[in-house]
Design a protein around this motif. Structure first.
Motif, PDB file in Angstrom:
ATOM      1  N   ALA A 175      33.299  39.684  40.117  1.00 35.69           N
ATOM      2  CA  ALA A 175      34.046  40.240  41.256  1.00 35.69           C
ATOM      3  C   ALA A 175      35.547  39.992  41.087  1.00 35.69           C
ATOM      4  CB  ALA A 175      33.545  39.640  42.565  1.00 35.69           C
ATOM      5  N   VAL A 176      35.896  38.802  40.623  1.00 35.50           N
ATOM      6  CA  VAL A 176      37.312  38.495  40.368  1.00 35.50           C
ATOM      7  C   VAL A 176      37.862  39.406  39.270  1.00 35.50           C
ATOM      8  CG1 VAL A 176      38.884  36.732  39.447  1.00 35.50           C
ATOM      9  CG2 VAL A 176      37.205  36.118  41.185  1.00 35.50           C
ATOM     10  N   LEU A 177      37.110  39.566  38.189  1.00 32.24           N
ATOM     11  CA  LEU A 177      37.562  40.440  37.102  1.00 32.24           C
ATOM     12  C   LEU A 177      37.679  41.887  37.562  1.00 32.24           C
ATOM     13  CD1 LEU A 177      35.532  39.000  34.087  1.00 32.24           C
ATOM     14  CD2 LEU A 177      37.957  38.678  34.605  1.00 32.24           C
ATOM     15  N   LEU A 178      36.757  42.328  38.403  1.00 37.22           N
ATOM     16  CA  LEU A 178      36.819  43.686  38.942  1.00 37.22           C
ATOM     17  C   LEU A 178      38.044  43.860  39.838  1.00 37.22           C
ATOM     18  CD1 LEU A 178      35.359  46.427  39.164  1.00 37.22           C
ATOM     19  CD2 LEU A 178      34.182  45.498  41.176  1.00 37.22           C
ATOM     20  N   ALA A 179      38.312  42.849  40.668  1.00 37.69           N
ATOM     21  CA  ALA A 179      39.489  42.919  41.546  1.00 37.69           C
ATOM     22  C   ALA A 179      40.780  42.938  40.730  1.00 37.69           C
ATOM     23  CB  ALA A 179      39.487  41.739  42.514  1.00 37.69           C
ATOM     24  N   LEU A 180      40.827  42.162  39.670  1.00 36.23           N
ATOM     25  CA  LEU A 180      42.027  42.158  38.832  1.00 36.23           C
ATOM     26  C   LEU A 180      42.191  43.474  38.078  1.00 36.23           C
ATOM     27  CD1 LEU A 180      41.989  38.546  37.342  1.00 36.23           C
ATOM     28  CD2 LEU A 180      43.550  39.470  39.051  1.00 36.23           C
ATOM     29  N   SER A 181      41.089  44.070  37.668  1.00 36.11           N
ATOM     30  CA  SER A 181      41.195  45.335  36.938  1.00 36.11           C
ATOM     31  C   SER A 181      41.516  46.502  37.865  1.00 36.11           C
ATOM     32  CB  SER A 181      39.907  45.614  36.164  1.00 36.11           C
ATOM     33  OG  SER A 181      38.853  45.895  37.058  1.00 36.11           O
ATOM     34  N   ALA A 182      41.230  46.365  39.155  1.00 37.00           N
ATOM     35  CA  ALA A 182      41.484  47.437  40.112  1.00 37.00           C
ATOM     36  C   ALA A 182      42.925  47.432  40.627  1.00 37.00           C
ATOM     37  CB  ALA A 182      40.513  47.321  41.287  1.00 37.00           C
ATOM     38  N   ARG A 183      43.695  46.467  40.202  1.00 38.06           N
ATOM     39  CA  ARG A 183      45.096  46.416  40.647  1.00 38.06           C
ATOM     40  C   ARG A 183      45.835  47.650  40.129  1.00 38.06           C
ATOM     41  NH1 ARG A 183      47.721  42.392  42.406  1.00 38.06           N
ATOM     42  NH2 ARG A 183      49.496  42.766  41.030  1.00 38.06           N
ATOM     43  N   PRO A 184      46.651  48.246  40.987  1.00 36.41           N
ATOM     44  CA  PRO A 184      47.345  49.459  40.558  1.00 36.41           C
ATOM     45  C   PRO A 184      48.375  49.224  39.462  1.00 36.41           C
ATOM     46  CG  PRO A 184      48.075  48.793  42.745  1.00 36.41           C
ATOM     47  CD  PRO A 184      46.938  47.897  42.363  1.00 36.41           C
ATOM     48  N   ARG A 185      48.994  48.069  39.499  1.00 33.25           N
ATOM     49  CA  ARG A 185      49.992  47.752  38.485  1.00 33.25           C
ATOM     50  C   ARG A 185      49.292  47.220  37.243  1.00 33.25           C
ATOM     51  NH1 ARG A 185      53.860  43.556  40.718  1.00 33.25           N
ATOM     52  NH2 ARG A 185      52.675  42.223  39.364  1.00 33.25           N
ATOM     53  N   LYS A 186      49.653  47.706  36.103  1.00 32.18           N
ATOM     54  CA  LYS A 186      48.971  47.313  34.863  1.00 32.18           C
ATOM     55  C   LYS A 186      49.327  45.903  34.421  1.00 32.18           C
ATOM     56  CE  LYS A 186      46.535  50.874  34.115  1.00 32.18           C
ATOM     57  NZ  LYS A 186      45.127  50.813  34.295  1.00 32.18           N
ATOM     58  N   LYS A 187      50.573  45.501  34.569  1.00 32.64           N
ATOM     59  CA  LYS A 187      50.985  44.174  34.121  1.00 32.64           C
ATOM     60  C   LYS A 187      50.587  43.121  35.155  1.00 32.64           C
ATOM     61  CE  LYS A 187      54.856  41.509  32.473  1.00 32.64           C
ATOM     62  NZ  LYS A 187      56.284  41.348  32.447  1.00 32.64           N
ATOM     63  N   LEU A 188      49.920  42.086  34.695  1.00 32.91           N
ATOM     64  CA  LEU A 188      49.492  41.013  35.592  1.00 32.91           C
ATOM     65  C   LEU A 188      50.623  40.012  35.790  1.00 32.91           C
ATOM     66  CD1 LEU A 188      45.937  40.192  34.180  1.00 32.91           C
ATOM     67  CD2 LEU A 188      46.466  41.445  36.261  1.00 32.91           C
ATOM     68  N   SER A 189      50.733  39.488  37.002  1.00 31.59           N
ATOM     69  CA  SER A 189      51.686  38.407  37.229  1.00 31.59           C
ATOM     70  C   SER A 189      51.167  37.151  36.530  1.00 31.59           C
ATOM     71  CB  SER A 189      51.848  38.151  38.727  1.00 31.59           C
ATOM     72  OG  SER A 189      50.667  37.568  39.246  1.00 31.59           O
ATOM     73  N   ARG A 190      51.983  36.122  36.511  1.00 30.31           N
ATOM     74  CA  ARG A 190      51.563  34.886  35.831  1.00 30.31           C
ATOM     75  C   ARG A 190      50.310  34.295  36.458  1.00 30.31           C
ATOM     76  NH1 ARG A 190      57.433  32.037  35.250  1.00 30.31           N
ATOM     77  NH2 ARG A 190      58.340  33.746  34.091  1.00 30.31           N
ATOM     78  N   MET A 191      50.289  34.236  37.787  1.00 21.84           N
ATOM     79  CA  MET A 191      49.128  33.638  38.447  1.00 21.84           C
ATOM     80  C   MET A 191      47.868  34.466  38.216  1.00 21.84           C
ATOM     81  SD  MET A 191      49.683  30.742  39.469  1.00 21.84           S
ATOM     82  CE  MET A 191      48.055  30.538  40.086  1.00 21.84           C
ATOM     83  N   TYR A 192      47.986  35.774  38.234  1.00 20.36           N
ATOM     84  CA  TYR A 192      46.823  36.603  37.969  1.00 20.36           C
ATOM     85  C   TYR A 192      46.358  36.441  36.531  1.00 20.36           C
ATOM     86  CZ  TYR A 192      47.327  38.914  42.472  1.00 20.36           C
ATOM     87  OH  TYR A 192      47.393  39.185  43.800  1.00 20.36           O
ATOM     88  N   TYR A 193      47.295  36.227  35.635  1.00 17.14           N
ATOM     89  CA  TYR A 193      46.945  35.991  34.232  1.00 17.14           C
ATOM     90  C   TYR A 193      46.157  34.684  34.092  1.00 17.14           C
ATOM     91  CZ  TYR A 193      47.522  35.759  29.173  1.00 17.14           C
ATOM     92  OH  TYR A 193      47.288  35.695  27.827  1.00 17.14           O
ATOM     93  N   PHE A 194      46.608  33.630  34.796  1.00 19.73           N
ATOM     94  CA  PHE A 194      45.883  32.362  34.784  1.00 19.73           C
ATOM     95  C   PHE A 194      44.498  32.529  35.414  1.00 19.73           C
ATOM     96  CE2 PHE A 194      50.240  30.363  34.696  1.00 19.73           C
ATOM     97  CZ  PHE A 194      50.116  29.837  33.428  1.00 19.73           C
ATOM     98  N   ILE A 195      44.428  33.253  36.522  1.00 19.52           N
ATOM     99  CA  ILE A 195      43.148  33.472  37.197  1.00 19.52           C
ATOM    100  C   ILE A 195      42.192  34.252  36.309  1.00 19.52           C
ATOM    101  CG2 ILE A 195      42.070  34.684  39.142  1.00 19.52           C
ATOM    102  CD1 ILE A 195      44.544  33.866  40.806  1.00 19.52           C
ATOM    103  N   LEU A 196      42.710  35.245  35.600  1.00 20.46           N
ATOM    104  CA  LEU A 196      41.891  36.027  34.675  1.00 20.46           C
ATOM    105  C   LEU A 196      41.240  35.126  33.623  1.00 20.46           C
ATOM    106  CD1 LEU A 196      41.104  38.867  33.335  1.00 20.46           C
ATOM    107  CD2 LEU A 196      43.130  38.468  31.950  1.00 20.46           C
ATOM    108  N   HIS A 197      42.040  34.273  33.008  1.00 19.69           N
ATOM    109  CA  HIS A 197      41.501  33.403  31.960  1.00 19.69           C
ATOM    110  C   HIS A 197      40.608  32.304  32.529  1.00 19.69           C
ATOM    111  CE1 HIS A 197      43.228  34.990  28.276  1.00 19.69           C
ATOM    112  NE2 HIS A 197      44.188  35.437  29.068  1.00 19.69           N
ATOM    113  N   LEU A 198      40.897  31.848  33.729  1.00 20.96           N
ATOM    114  CA  LEU A 198      40.024  30.863  34.366  1.00 20.96           C
ATOM    115  C   LEU A 198      38.663  31.492  34.682  1.00 20.96           C
ATOM    116  CD1 LEU A 198      39.843  27.963  35.333  1.00 20.96           C
ATOM    117  CD2 LEU A 198      40.700  28.734  37.547  1.00 20.96           C
TER     118      LEU A 198
END
Length: 169
Positions: A50-73
């Motif tokens: 669900a977290v990965l789906l929410a991150l992939s559904a973001r309209p902006r392609k570039k992830l912020s730093r925190m989203y990048y950390f959350i993605l890898h976590l």
């Protein structure tokens, strides 16, 4: 190499032989452990997907730093689910390790990879947040490249520090 593979095979078989040598398995406890592990696996997989789906559904392609950390976590948590919880669940269900020596080494390596990776990514996140909160003016000079480097170092350290698990068995 041959002797270490034999030792691993003997260690896995010894563990299996010790656990199946008699009627010493408490079935009620085993069923509770299986139910707990299955619940943990289900919640972890569904939650992190669900977290990965929410991150992939973001309209902006570039992830912020925190989203990048959350993605890898989230990826680290999925590693823990599939490489640690799932093999333990299979072992508890079958009450025996059916893999050979190579699979035993892979499972032992994978069981520590997820927790190491989670810890190191959390540490990188904490360093990034510390810098942002305690030194906000200097934080502006931190680039996304530095945050990405910290995450990749977390991956490298986790992969390297799991190696002793392979030779320890």
């Amino acid at each position: 190499m041959e002797s270490s593979v034999t030792e691993v095979s003997e260690a896995c078989n010894l563990t299996t032989a010790n656990s199946t040598s008699g009627l010493d398995r408490d079935e009620a406890l085993a069923q509770a452990e299986i139910a707990t592990l299955a619940t943990m696996l289900t919640v972890t997989v569904l939650g992190n997907f669900a977290v990965l789906l929410a991150l992939s559904a973001r309209p902006r392609k570039k992830l912020s730093r925190m989203y990048y950390f959350i993605l890898h976590l989230s990826v680290a948590d999925l590693c823990t689910a599939f490489l640690s919880v799932l093999p333990q669940l299979a072992w508890d269900v079958t009450y025996r390790f059916y893999g050979g020596p190579l699979l035993c080494k892979i499972v032992k390596y994978g069981q520590t990879l997820g927790p190491y990776l989670s810890a190191y990514i959390l540490m990188a996140t904490a360093l990034d947040r510390y810098q942002a909160v305690c030194h906000p003016l200097a934080y502006c000079s931190w680039t996304s490249r530095r945050s990405r480097a910290m995450v990749w170092m977390a991956w490298v350290f986790a992969l390297i520090f799991c190696i002793p698990q392979v030779s320890a068995v």
